[in-house]
Motif scaffolding. Structure first.
Motif, mmCIF file in Angstrom:
data_model
loop_
_atom_site.group_PDB
_atom_site.id
_atom_site.type_symbol
_atom_site.label_atom_id
_atom_site.label_comp_id
_atom_site.label_asym_id
_atom_site.label_seq_id
_atom_site.Cartn_x
_atom_site.Cartn_y
_atom_site.Cartn_z
ATOM 1 N N HIS A 90 40.886 40.745 23.137
ATOM 2 C CA HIS A 90 40.240 41.331 24.313
ATOM 3 C C HIS A 90 39.533 40.216 25.077
ATOM 4 N N VAL A 91 39.776 40.127 26.393
ATOM 5 C CA VAL A 91 39.079 39.139 27.219
ATOM 6 C C VAL A 91 38.018 39.845 28.050
ATOM 7 N N ASN A 92 38.432 40.842 28.851
ATOM 8 C CA ASN A 92 37.450 41.572 29.647
ATOM 9 C C ASN A 92 38.046 42.817 30.275
ATOM 10 N N TYR A 93 37.155 43.660 30.759
ATOM 11 C CA TYR A 93 37.495 44.782 31.632
ATOM 12 C C TYR A 93 36.943 44.426 32.999
ATOM 13 N N ARG A 94 37.711 44.723 34.058
ATOM 14 C CA ARG A 94 37.243 44.438 35.413
ATOM 15 C C ARG A 94 37.542 45.625 36.313
ATOM 16 N N LEU A 95 36.660 45.829 37.268
ATOM 17 C CA LEU A 95 36.880 46.836 38.305
ATOM 18 C C LEU A 95 37.533 46.121 39.478
ATOM 19 N N TYR A 96 38.710 46.603 39.861
ATOM 20 C CA TYR A 96 39.443 46.032 40.993
ATOM 21 C C TYR A 96 39.188 46.884 42.222
ATOM 22 N N THR A 97 38.966 46.252 43.376
ATOM 23 C CA THR A 97 38.964 46.919 44.677
ATOM 24 C C THR A 97 39.713 46.014 45.638
ATOM 25 N N GLY A 98 40.601 46.598 46.415
ATOM 26 C CA GLY A 98 41.367 45.812 47.364
ATOM 27 C C GLY A 98 42.528 46.604 47.921
ATOM 28 N N SER A 99 43.318 45.944 48.777
ATOM 29 C CA SER A 99 44.420 46.635 49.452
ATOM 30 C C SER A 99 45.779 46.339 48.833
ATOM 31 N N ASP A 100 45.830 45.566 47.763
ATOM 32 C CA ASP A 100 47.091 45.250 47.086
ATOM 33 C C ASP A 100 47.387 46.330 46.045
ATOM 34 N N PRO A 101 48.448 47.143 46.251
ATOM 35 C CA PRO A 101 48.738 48.212 45.295
ATOM 36 C C PRO A 101 49.132 47.702 43.908
ATOM 37 N N SER A 102 49.512 46.428 43.797
ATOM 38 C CA SER A 102 49.845 45.875 42.482
ATOM 39 C C SER A 102 48.589 45.381 41.740
ATOM 40 N N LEU A 103 47.445 45.429 42.397
ATOM 41 C CA LEU A 103 46.139 45.085 41.828
ATOM 42 C C LEU A 103 46.013 43.609 41.430
ATOM 43 N N HIS A 104 46.765 42.732 42.061
ATOM 44 C CA HIS A 104 46.682 41.314 41.722
ATOM 45 C C HIS A 104 45.747 40.544 42.638
ATOM 46 N N TYR A 105 45.711 40.915 43.906
ATOM 47 C CA TYR A 105 44.898 40.172 44.868
ATOM 48 C C TYR A 105 43.876 41.112 45.463
ATOM 49 N N GLY A 106 42.619 40.826 45.209
ATOM 50 C CA GLY A 106 41.553 41.678 45.710
ATOM 51 C C GLY A 106 40.218 41.194 45.178
ATOM 52 N N TYR A 107 39.276 42.096 45.105
ATOM 53 C CA TYR A 107 37.926 41.765 44.647
ATOM 54 C C TYR A 107 37.733 42.361 43.254
ATOM 55 N N PHE A 108 37.303 41.542 42.311
ATOM 56 C CA PHE A 108 37.126 41.978 40.927
ATOM 57 C C PHE A 108 35.664 41.880 40.525
ATOM 58 N N VAL A 109 35.193 42.897 39.810
ATOM 59 C CA VAL A 109 33.844 42.895 39.243
ATOM 60 C C VAL A 109 34.013 43.022 37.737
ATOM 61 N N ARG A 110 33.514 42.026 37.018
ATOM 62 C CA ARG A 110 33.613 42.084 35.559
ATOM 63 C C ARG A 110 32.654 43.148 35.033
ATOM 64 N N LEU A 111 33.174 44.021 34.185
ATOM 65 C CA LEU A 111 32.368 45.099 33.613
ATOM 66 C C LEU A 111 31.820 44.627 32.277
ATOM 67 N N GLY A 112 30.511 44.501 32.201
ATOM 68 C CA GLY A 112 29.885 43.966 31.003
ATOM 69 C C GLY A 112 29.255 45.003 30.106
#
Length: 153
Positions: A90-112
């Motif tokens: 396990h490395v991390n969980y992140r919340l993705y927000t952005g306009s890329d439906p593949s979820l690769h390019y956008g804004y990520f918030v690491r969930l701690g």
């Protein structure tokens, strides 16, 4: 028959020069081997982190048609889980927000919050002109301002 004379290098009890250098060479070879092993292990750990596998946890939440942002795109929110490539840790969980439906390019918030075994589950998502508020089943809330995910980020 007489015994042959000892080699000139052994006269007086002195060891040959090649025998005196042997411990130094062995020590150098051992140090070089240790350094090489450490270098390979460091590279493996770095590559393990860089080449992680990412998957979506739960579903992808889409911005409702009633909310419009200045870039005119449809935006998404989702939780992603990254695991290491080599060791499958396990490395991390992140919340993705952005306009890329593949979820690769956008804004990520690491969930701690939570343990690696406790997957963050999205309970509710509220989109408005200021941004998106994600509420998790654990009770945690994360607000991402629209300026972070609007405009291709």
């Amino acid at each position: 028959m007489a015994d042959p004379a000892p080699p000139a290098a052994l006269v007086g009890g002195a060891a040959p020069a090649s025998r005196r250098r042997r411990p130094v060479r062995l020590l150098f070879a051992a140090a070089l081997a240790v350094l090489l092993v450490l270098l390979v292990l460091t590279a493996a750990v770095i590559l393990d982190r860089l080449l992680g596998r990412t998957s979506v946890v739960g579903g992808v939440q889409q911005q409702p048609a009633s909310v419009k942002y200045q870039d005119g795109r449809t935006h998404y929110a989702a939780v992603t889980h990254t695991r290491s490539w080599v060791f499958d840790r396990h490395v991390n969980y992140r919340l993705y927000t952005g306009s890329d439906p593949s979820l690769h390019y956008g804004y990520f918030v690491r969930l701690g919050f939570g343990m690696p075994e406790q997957r963050p589950v999205i309970k509710a998502v509220k989109w408005d002109d200021r941004g998106v508020r994600v509420t998790f089943a654990s009770g945690h809330e994360v607000f991402v301002p629209a300026r972070h995910f609007v405009g291709g980020r």
